[in-house]
Design an enzyme around this catalytic site. Structure first.
Site, PDB file in Angstrom:
ATOM      1  CG  ASP A  49      -2.022   1.011   1.175  1.00  0.00           C
ATOM      2  OD1 ASP A  49      -1.818   2.080   0.559  1.00  0.00           O
ATOM      3  OD2 ASP A  49      -3.087   0.743   1.745  1.00  0.00           O
TER       4      ASP A  49
ATOM      5  CG  HIS B 109      -4.751   2.668  -1.188  1.00  0.00           C
ATOM      6  ND1 HIS B 109      -4.799   2.670   0.188  1.00  0.00           N
ATOM      7  CD2 HIS B 109      -5.741   3.494  -1.594  1.00  0.00           C
ATOM      8  CE1 HIS B 109      -5.758   3.466   0.601  1.00  0.00           C
ATOM      9  NE2 HIS B 109      -6.351   3.971  -0.465  1.00  0.00           N
TER      10      HIS B 109
END
Length: 232
Positions: free
Chosen positions: A170, A201
């Site tokens: 992420d 993400h």
């Protein structure tokens, strides 16, 4: 934005828009679907519709209604991405939690659905953690929640089940932040953390290139089983 409902604010001095998808027949429970920073867009409405198809009353509140109601922005257009980030930076999360409480009350009192779950994405993943710590929501799920490592001082207040989906790559949540989340929450009796190795993400987004199909299916399957166990 295809909102179709207005929900009274907690203090009763106004209303805020929400997209509501109802199932056929009596709902088995309700799910609040919390948007990313891009608004209640097609992807969030699609997620709400999917929960309704599974038998839940799905409610997706417009988080930024006090700033600019009805936004739908794209993560793939730089100017819109920056506008979305600006909305998040200007958002009063404490006031926003009052809207979440208002949605919970509306579902239980007006719609007569007692069990309420919460699922949020990105900024909504942070709000899922906040809802678990600050409201009487029955169960919460956060996908790639941001800034949760900065709110670990609230973990003692989590009394209902919380599941967090954490992609290890992420680019909005650093390895250090992920490490802090695990160190702070792994031993919490109400919290379950799932890592997704190498995913970034937005891997469970319904639309656009961010989606990873295998990762999204795994996380969504876990979420569905989680809500089936705790909501109905």
């Amino acid at each position: 934005m295809a909102t179709n409902t207005e929900i009274p604010t907690l203090d009763g001095d106004g209303t805020f828009p929400a997209y509501v998808a109802a199932p056929e027949g009596t709902p088995r429970g309700a799910i609040i679907v919390q948007q990313e920073i891009f608004g209640v867009d097609e992807g969030i409405r699609r997620k709400a519709d999917q929960w309704a198809a599974k038998g839940y009353l799905a409610v997706a509140p417009d988080t930024f209604w006090r700033q600019k109601p009805g936004i739908e922005l794209s993560p793939y257009v730089e100017a819109e991405m920056q506008a979305a980030l600006g909305h998040m930076m200007s958002h009063d999360f404490d006031l926003g939690m009052r809207d979440i409480e208002a949605a919970i009350h509306w579902i239980r009192r007006e719609k007569q659905v007692e069990k309420v779950g919460f699922v949020g994405f990105c900024m909504g993943g942070k709000i899922a953690y906040m809802a678990a710590a600050r409201t009487d929501i029955d169960a919460s799920v956060g996908y790639y929640g941001v800034m949760i490592d900065q709110m670990l001082n609230e973990k003692h207040a989590i009394a209902r089940p919380l599941m967090l989906h954490i992609p290890t790559a992420d680019h909005f949540v650093s390895p250090e932040a992920q490490k802090a989340m695990h160190e702070g929450l792994d031993d919490h009796p109400k919290v379950t953390l799932h890592d997704y190795e190498g995913l970034d993400h937005g891997f469970a987004a319904e639309i656009g290139a961010r989606r990873d199909e295998a990762g999204a299916e795994l996380a969504d399957g876990r979420t569905e089983a989680f809500f089936a166990a705790h909501i109905g």
